[in-house]
Design a protein around this motif. Structure first.
Motif, PDB file in Angstrom:
ATOM      1  N   UNK A 115       0.866  -1.190   0.000  1.00 35.98           N
ATOM      2  CA  UNK A 115       0.000   0.000   0.000  1.00 35.98           C
ATOM      3  C   UNK A 115       0.892   1.226   0.000  1.00 35.98           C
ATOM      4  N   UNK A 116       0.594   2.166  -0.892  1.00 37.40           N
ATOM      5  CA  UNK A 116       1.369   3.412  -0.946  1.00 37.40           C
ATOM      6  C   UNK A 116       0.401   4.564  -1.171  1.00 37.40           C
ATOM      7  N   UNK A 117      -0.025   5.205  -0.091  1.00 36.73           N
ATOM      8  CA  UNK A 117      -0.974   6.320  -0.168  1.00 36.73           C
ATOM      9  C   UNK A 117      -0.637   7.340   0.916  1.00 36.73           C
ATOM     10  N   UNK A 118      -0.822   8.614   0.586  1.00 43.19           N
ATOM     11  CA  UNK A 118      -0.723   9.704   1.568  1.00 43.19           C
ATOM     12  C   UNK A 118       0.616   9.723   2.302  1.00 43.19           C
ATOM     13  N   UNK A 119       1.710   9.436   1.602  1.00 41.93           N
ATOM     14  CA  UNK A 119       3.009   9.467   2.236  1.00 41.93           C
ATOM     15  C   UNK A 119       3.264   8.307   3.187  1.00 41.93           C
ATOM     16  N   UNK A 120       2.449   7.263   3.093  1.00 41.55           N
ATOM     17  CA  UNK A 120       2.610   6.074   3.942  1.00 41.55           C
ATOM     18  C   UNK A 120       2.745   4.853   3.045  1.00 41.55           C
ATOM     19  N   UNK A 121       3.824   4.107   3.237  1.00 42.61           N
ATOM     20  CA  UNK A 121       4.064   2.910   2.441  1.00 42.61           C
ATOM     21  C   UNK A 121       4.150   1.705   3.366  1.00 42.61           C
ATOM     22  N   UNK A 122       3.345   0.682   3.060  1.00 44.45           N
ATOM     23  CA  UNK A 122       3.301  -0.509   3.909  1.00 44.45           C
ATOM     24  C   UNK A 122       3.468  -1.759   3.052  1.00 44.45           C
ATOM     25  N   UNK A 123       4.331  -2.671   3.494  1.00 39.82           N
ATOM     26  CA  UNK A 123       4.524  -3.951   2.812  1.00 39.82           C
ATOM     27  C   UNK A 123       4.297  -5.068   3.815  1.00 39.82           C
ATOM     28  N   UNK A 124       3.477  -6.056   3.429  1.00 44.27           N
ATOM     29  CA  UNK A 124       3.266  -7.259   4.230  1.00 44.27           C
ATOM     30  C   UNK A 124       3.687  -8.441   3.371  1.00 44.27           C
TER      31      UNK A 124
END
Length: 327
Positions: free
Chosen positions: A194-203
Protein backbone atom coordinates in the motif's frame (compact mmCIF):
# COMPACT_ATOMS: atom_id res chain seq x y z
CA UNK A 1 -9.15 20.10 -39.47
CA UNK A 2 -9.21 17.01 -37.26
CA UNK A 3 -10.07 17.87 -33.65
CA UNK A 4 -9.68 15.79 -30.49
CA UNK A 5 -12.20 15.69 -27.68
CA UNK A 6 -10.97 18.29 -25.10
CA UNK A 7 -12.01 15.99 -22.25
CA UNK A 8 -9.64 13.34 -23.60
CA UNK A 9 -6.77 15.85 -23.65
CA UNK A 10 -7.65 16.77 -20.05
CA UNK A 11 -7.52 13.09 -19.03
CA UNK A 12 -4.19 12.69 -20.80
CA UNK A 13 -2.69 15.70 -19.05
CA UNK A 14 -3.75 14.33 -15.65
CA UNK A 15 -2.55 10.77 -16.40
CA UNK A 16 -6.07 9.32 -16.28
CA UNK A 17 -6.25 7.72 -19.75
CA UNK A 18 -6.60 4.05 -20.45
CA UNK A 19 -3.86 2.55 -22.67
CA UNK A 20 -6.27 2.73 -25.62
CA UNK A 21 -6.98 6.42 -24.93
CA UNK A 22 -3.25 7.13 -24.70
CA UNK A 23 -2.84 5.61 -28.15
CA UNK A 24 -5.58 7.88 -29.56
CA UNK A 25 -4.01 11.03 -28.11
CA UNK A 26 -0.52 10.15 -29.29
CA UNK A 27 -1.76 9.28 -32.78
CA UNK A 28 -3.42 12.71 -32.91
CA UNK A 29 -0.17 14.39 -31.85
CA UNK A 30 1.42 12.93 -34.98
CA UNK A 31 -1.14 14.64 -37.26
CA UNK A 32 -0.60 18.20 -38.56
CA UNK A 33 -3.44 19.40 -36.31
CA UNK A 34 -1.91 17.72 -33.28
CA UNK A 35 1.54 19.16 -33.98
CA UNK A 36 0.01 22.60 -34.43
CA UNK A 37 -1.80 22.28 -31.10
CA UNK A 38 1.38 21.12 -29.34
CA UNK A 39 3.46 23.87 -30.96
CA UNK A 40 0.99 26.58 -29.89
CA UNK A 41 0.59 25.22 -26.35
CA UNK A 42 4.32 25.11 -25.70
CA UNK A 43 4.86 28.56 -27.20
CA UNK A 44 2.11 30.04 -25.01
CA UNK A 45 3.80 28.67 -21.91
CA UNK A 46 7.24 29.86 -22.99
CA UNK A 47 5.93 33.37 -23.61
CA UNK A 48 4.13 33.60 -20.27
CA UNK A 49 5.71 35.80 -17.63
CA UNK A 50 5.38 33.31 -14.79
CA UNK A 51 6.98 29.86 -15.09
CA UNK A 52 4.49 27.05 -14.50
CA UNK A 53 6.95 24.90 -12.62
CA UNK A 54 10.63 24.75 -11.86
CA UNK A 55 13.27 22.03 -11.99
CA UNK A 56 17.07 21.98 -12.22
CA UNK A 57 18.17 23.71 -15.41
CA UNK A 58 20.20 20.80 -16.79
CA UNK A 59 17.30 18.39 -16.30
CA UNK A 60 14.79 20.83 -17.79
CA UNK A 61 16.90 21.60 -20.84
CA UNK A 62 17.48 17.91 -21.51
CA UNK A 63 13.77 17.17 -21.13
CA UNK A 64 12.84 20.01 -23.46
CA UNK A 65 15.33 18.84 -26.10
CA UNK A 66 14.00 15.29 -26.01
CA UNK A 67 10.47 16.61 -26.48
CA UNK A 68 11.58 18.51 -29.55
CA UNK A 69 13.45 15.51 -30.92
CA UNK A 70 10.58 13.10 -30.51
CA UNK A 71 7.70 15.33 -31.64
CA UNK A 72 9.37 16.65 -34.77
CA UNK A 73 9.12 20.28 -33.70
CA UNK A 74 12.04 21.53 -35.83
CA UNK A 75 10.43 24.90 -36.50
CA UNK A 76 9.59 25.35 -32.84
CA UNK A 77 13.17 24.49 -31.94
CA UNK A 78 14.46 27.14 -34.33
CA UNK A 79 12.17 29.79 -32.88
CA UNK A 80 13.04 28.75 -29.36
CA UNK A 81 16.76 29.14 -30.05
CA UNK A 82 16.14 32.54 -31.58
CA UNK A 83 13.72 33.99 -29.05
CA UNK A 84 14.54 32.52 -25.66
CA UNK A 85 17.60 32.14 -23.51
CA UNK A 86 18.55 28.67 -22.30
CA UNK A 87 17.91 29.72 -18.72
CA UNK A 88 14.29 30.71 -19.35
CA UNK A 89 13.59 27.53 -21.30
CA UNK A 90 15.18 25.48 -18.55
CA UNK A 91 12.95 27.12 -15.94
CA UNK A 92 9.65 26.77 -17.77
CA UNK A 93 8.63 23.11 -17.95
CA UNK A 94 4.86 23.52 -18.14
CA UNK A 95 1.84 21.27 -18.19
CA UNK A 96 1.82 21.39 -21.98
CA UNK A 97 5.48 20.41 -22.20
CA UNK A 98 4.92 17.58 -19.77
CA UNK A 99 2.07 16.49 -22.00
CA UNK A 100 4.53 16.09 -24.82
CA UNK A 101 7.02 14.43 -22.53
CA UNK A 102 4.33 11.91 -21.58
CA UNK A 103 3.96 11.16 -25.26
CA UNK A 104 7.72 10.71 -25.59
CA UNK A 105 7.74 8.32 -22.65
CA UNK A 106 4.84 6.31 -24.02
CA UNK A 107 6.08 6.00 -27.59
CA UNK A 108 9.79 5.71 -26.82
CA UNK A 109 11.95 2.71 -27.37
CA UNK A 110 10.60 1.05 -24.23
CA UNK A 111 6.84 1.45 -24.51
CA UNK A 112 5.07 2.01 -21.19
CA UNK A 113 1.95 0.09 -20.27
CA UNK A 114 -0.37 1.64 -17.69
CA UNK A 115 -3.29 0.10 -15.82
CA UNK A 116 -5.56 2.15 -13.55
CA UNK A 117 -8.49 0.82 -11.55
CA UNK A 118 -11.65 2.78 -10.80
CA UNK A 119 -12.94 3.21 -7.26
CA UNK A 120 -14.13 -0.17 -5.96
CA UNK A 121 -12.63 -2.09 -8.90
CA UNK A 122 -10.26 -5.05 -8.47
CA UNK A 123 -8.21 -6.00 -11.53
CA UNK A 124 -5.65 -8.73 -12.24
CA UNK A 125 -2.70 -7.95 -14.52
CA UNK A 126 -0.29 -10.55 -15.94
CA UNK A 127 3.16 -9.04 -16.48
CA UNK A 128 5.50 -9.92 -19.38
CA UNK A 129 7.37 -12.45 -17.18
CA UNK A 130 4.04 -14.08 -16.14
CA UNK A 131 4.17 -12.57 -12.67
CA UNK A 132 0.69 -11.56 -11.51
CA UNK A 133 -0.35 -8.24 -9.95
CA UNK A 134 -3.81 -7.70 -8.46
CA UNK A 135 -4.76 -4.03 -8.19
CA UNK A 136 -7.20 -2.75 -5.57
CA UNK A 137 -9.53 0.16 -6.28
CA UNK A 138 -8.10 3.57 -7.21
CA UNK A 139 -4.63 2.19 -7.95
CA UNK A 140 -2.15 2.49 -10.81
CA UNK A 141 0.45 0.10 -12.20
CA UNK A 142 3.01 1.05 -14.84
CA UNK A 143 5.86 -0.84 -16.45
CA UNK A 144 8.11 -0.20 -19.44
CA UNK A 145 9.36 -2.47 -22.21
CA UNK A 146 8.79 -6.15 -22.90
CA UNK A 147 11.39 -7.47 -20.43
CA UNK A 148 13.12 -9.49 -23.13
CA UNK A 149 16.42 -11.22 -22.48
CA UNK A 150 18.14 -10.20 -19.29
CA UNK A 151 16.51 -6.76 -18.96
CA UNK A 152 15.57 -5.73 -15.44
CA UNK A 153 11.99 -6.24 -14.31
CA UNK A 154 10.66 -2.92 -12.96
CA UNK A 155 7.18 -1.63 -12.15
CA UNK A 156 5.81 1.59 -10.61
CA UNK A 157 2.81 1.45 -8.27
CA UNK A 158 0.50 3.98 -6.64
CA UNK A 159 -2.32 2.80 -4.40
CA UNK A 160 -2.61 -0.85 -3.32
CA UNK A 161 -1.53 -4.03 -5.07
CA UNK A 162 -0.82 -7.68 -4.34
CA UNK A 163 2.21 -9.19 -6.11
CA UNK A 164 2.85 -12.82 -6.95
CA UNK A 165 6.31 -12.80 -8.54
CA UNK A 166 7.43 -15.61 -10.83
CA UNK A 167 11.05 -16.64 -10.28
CA UNK A 168 13.24 -15.85 -13.26
CA UNK A 169 15.11 -18.57 -15.17
CA UNK A 170 18.15 -16.30 -15.16
CA UNK A 171 19.21 -14.18 -12.16
CA UNK A 172 17.03 -11.08 -12.54
CA UNK A 173 15.70 -9.03 -9.67
CA UNK A 174 12.18 -7.65 -9.62
CA UNK A 175 11.95 -4.01 -8.48
CA UNK A 176 8.80 -2.19 -7.37
CA UNK A 177 9.04 1.61 -7.19
CA UNK A 178 6.62 3.61 -5.05
CA UNK A 179 5.70 7.28 -4.80
CA UNK A 180 7.14 7.24 -1.27
CA UNK A 181 10.65 6.69 -2.70
CA UNK A 182 10.85 3.25 -1.11
CA UNK A 183 11.75 0.39 -3.43
CA UNK A 184 10.83 -3.26 -2.96
CA UNK A 185 13.33 -5.72 -4.43
CA UNK A 186 12.25 -9.36 -4.73
CA UNK A 187 13.38 -12.70 -6.19
CA UNK A 188 10.23 -14.83 -6.35
CA UNK A 189 7.73 -14.02 -3.64
CA UNK A 190 4.24 -12.72 -2.84
CA UNK A 191 3.38 -9.62 -0.85
CA UNK A 192 0.81 -6.85 -0.37
CA UNK A 193 1.84 -3.22 -0.87
CA UNK A 194 0.00 0.00 0.00
CA UNK A 195 1.37 3.41 -0.95
CA UNK A 196 -0.97 6.32 -0.17
CA UNK A 197 -0.72 9.70 1.57
CA UNK A 198 3.01 9.47 2.24
CA UNK A 199 2.61 6.07 3.94
CA UNK A 200 4.06 2.91 2.44
CA UNK A 201 3.30 -0.51 3.91
CA UNK A 202 4.52 -3.95 2.81
CA UNK A 203 3.27 -7.26 4.23
CA UNK A 204 5.22 -10.31 3.06
CA UNK A 205 3.29 -13.53 2.43
CA UNK A 206 6.13 -15.72 1.15
CA UNK A 207 9.74 -15.55 0.03
CA UNK A 208 12.09 -12.71 0.90
CA UNK A 209 12.22 -9.03 -0.07
CA UNK A 210 14.65 -6.20 0.47
CA UNK A 211 13.35 -2.67 1.07
CA UNK A 212 15.57 0.30 0.41
CA UNK A 213 15.11 4.03 0.03
CA UNK A 214 15.86 5.96 -3.16
CA UNK A 215 17.01 8.90 -1.03
CA UNK A 216 19.06 6.92 1.49
CA UNK A 217 20.25 3.63 -0.09
CA UNK A 218 21.87 2.57 3.16
CA UNK A 219 18.39 2.41 4.73
CA UNK A 220 17.72 -1.27 4.04
CA UNK A 221 15.36 -3.80 5.61
CA UNK A 222 15.28 -7.53 4.84
CA UNK A 223 11.78 -8.98 5.28
CA UNK A 224 10.77 -12.55 6.14
CA UNK A 225 7.30 -14.11 5.64
CA UNK A 226 4.77 -12.59 8.04
CA UNK A 227 6.70 -9.34 8.45
CA UNK A 228 4.92 -6.00 8.17
CA UNK A 229 7.04 -2.92 7.47
CA UNK A 230 5.60 0.57 7.31
CA UNK A 231 7.25 3.88 6.42
CA UNK A 232 5.71 7.25 7.10
CA UNK A 233 7.33 9.76 4.79
CA UNK A 234 6.76 12.96 6.76
CA UNK A 235 8.64 11.82 9.85
CA UNK A 236 10.54 8.85 8.37
CA UNK A 237 9.13 6.51 10.99
CA UNK A 238 9.78 2.85 10.32
CA UNK A 239 7.54 0.25 11.93
CA UNK A 240 8.30 -3.47 11.72
CA UNK A 241 6.17 -6.16 13.29
CA UNK A 242 4.80 -9.63 12.70
CA UNK A 243 1.35 -9.84 11.13
CA UNK A 244 -1.20 -12.17 9.59
CA UNK A 245 -0.55 -11.68 5.83
CA UNK A 246 -3.99 -12.96 4.78
CA UNK A 247 -5.64 -10.14 6.70
CA UNK A 248 -3.92 -7.50 4.59
CA UNK A 249 -4.64 -9.13 1.22
CA UNK A 250 -8.20 -10.33 1.97
CA UNK A 251 -9.55 -7.67 -0.42
CA UNK A 252 -8.43 -9.92 -3.31
CA UNK A 253 -11.18 -12.40 -2.40
CA UNK A 254 -13.80 -9.65 -1.98
CA UNK A 255 -13.61 -9.72 1.80
CA UNK A 256 -12.09 -7.25 4.23
CA UNK A 257 -10.56 -8.67 7.40
CA UNK A 258 -9.97 -6.24 10.24
CA UNK A 259 -8.05 -6.82 13.45
CA UNK A 260 -7.84 -4.02 16.01
CA UNK A 261 -8.53 -1.40 13.33
CA UNK A 262 -9.84 2.03 14.31
CA UNK A 263 -12.84 3.63 12.63
CA UNK A 264 -10.56 6.49 11.58
CA UNK A 265 -8.46 3.97 9.62
CA UNK A 266 -11.61 2.43 8.17
CA UNK A 267 -12.86 5.84 7.02
CA UNK A 268 -9.56 6.46 5.20
CA UNK A 269 -9.74 3.04 3.55
CA UNK A 270 -13.27 3.70 2.29
CA UNK A 271 -12.27 7.07 0.86
CA UNK A 272 -9.13 5.73 -0.83
CA UNK A 273 -10.62 2.54 -2.27
CA UNK A 274 -14.23 3.45 -2.98
CA UNK A 275 -14.03 7.20 -3.60
CA UNK A 276 -16.59 8.27 -0.99
CA UNK A 277 -16.46 11.02 1.60
CA UNK A 278 -16.88 9.56 5.09
CA UNK A 279 -18.20 11.51 8.05
CA UNK A 280 -18.20 9.92 11.52
CA UNK A 281 -20.75 11.82 13.54
CA UNK A 282 -19.72 10.57 16.98
CA UNK A 283 -16.03 11.44 17.45
CA UNK A 284 -15.76 8.81 20.20
CA UNK A 285 -15.93 6.23 17.40
CA UNK A 286 -12.77 7.52 15.72
CA UNK A 287 -10.34 5.75 18.01
CA UNK A 288 -12.56 2.78 18.81
CA UNK A 289 -11.01 -0.43 17.46
CA UNK A 290 -12.87 -3.39 16.03
CA UNK A 291 -12.18 -6.87 14.66
CA UNK A 292 -14.20 -8.77 12.07
CA UNK A 293 -14.65 -9.81 8.42
CA UNK A 294 -16.94 -7.88 6.08
CA UNK A 295 -17.85 -8.62 2.43
CA UNK A 296 -16.11 -5.92 0.37
CA UNK A 297 -17.08 -6.55 -3.26
CA UNK A 298 -19.55 -3.64 -3.41
CA UNK A 299 -19.53 -0.63 -1.12
CA UNK A 300 -23.22 -0.97 -0.18
CA UNK A 301 -22.63 -4.60 0.82
CA UNK A 302 -19.60 -3.53 2.87
CA UNK A 303 -21.52 -0.77 4.63
CA UNK A 304 -24.43 -3.10 5.36
CA UNK A 305 -22.06 -5.64 6.90
CA UNK A 306 -20.37 -2.92 8.92
CA UNK A 307 -23.73 -1.70 10.22
CA UNK A 308 -24.89 -5.17 11.27
CA UNK A 309 -21.59 -6.35 12.75
CA UNK A 310 -20.97 -3.29 14.92
CA UNK A 311 -24.54 -2.06 15.46
CA UNK A 312 -24.03 1.23 13.66
CA UNK A 313 -26.30 3.53 11.68
CA UNK A 314 -24.78 3.97 8.23
CA UNK A 315 -26.30 6.34 5.68
CA UNK A 316 -24.95 6.27 2.10
CA UNK A 317 -26.27 9.00 -0.20
CA UNK A 318 -24.47 9.76 -3.45
CA UNK A 319 -20.80 10.20 -2.67
CA UNK A 320 -21.32 10.70 1.06
CA UNK A 321 -21.24 8.12 3.87
CA UNK A 322 -22.32 9.08 7.39
CA UNK A 323 -21.55 6.70 10.26
CA UNK A 324 -23.01 7.11 13.74
CA UNK A 325 -24.02 5.04 16.74
CA UNK A 326 -27.48 3.56 16.84
CA UNK A 327 -29.75 5.13 19.43
Amino acid sequence: MEFLDPSLLHKYEHNQCTPEEYERVLEWFSTPEGREYLDAAIMRELESEEPASLMPSSQAADLYQRILDTTGQEQLQHRRNRRFTGLKVAAMISGAILLAYGGWMFTGRQRSTIFHTAYGEVRTVVLPDQSVVTLNGNSTLRYAGTWDGDSQREVWVEGEAFFSIKPSAVPRSFLVHTASDMNVEVLGTSFNLVDRHGRMQVVLNSGKVRLHSSKTPEETVIMQPGDLVEYKEQVRIKVKKHANPQQYSSWKTNNLQFENVSFAELAQLLEDTYGVKVEIKDTSLLHQEFTGTIPGQQIDMLLSGLSQLFHLKVNHVGNSVIIEKQN
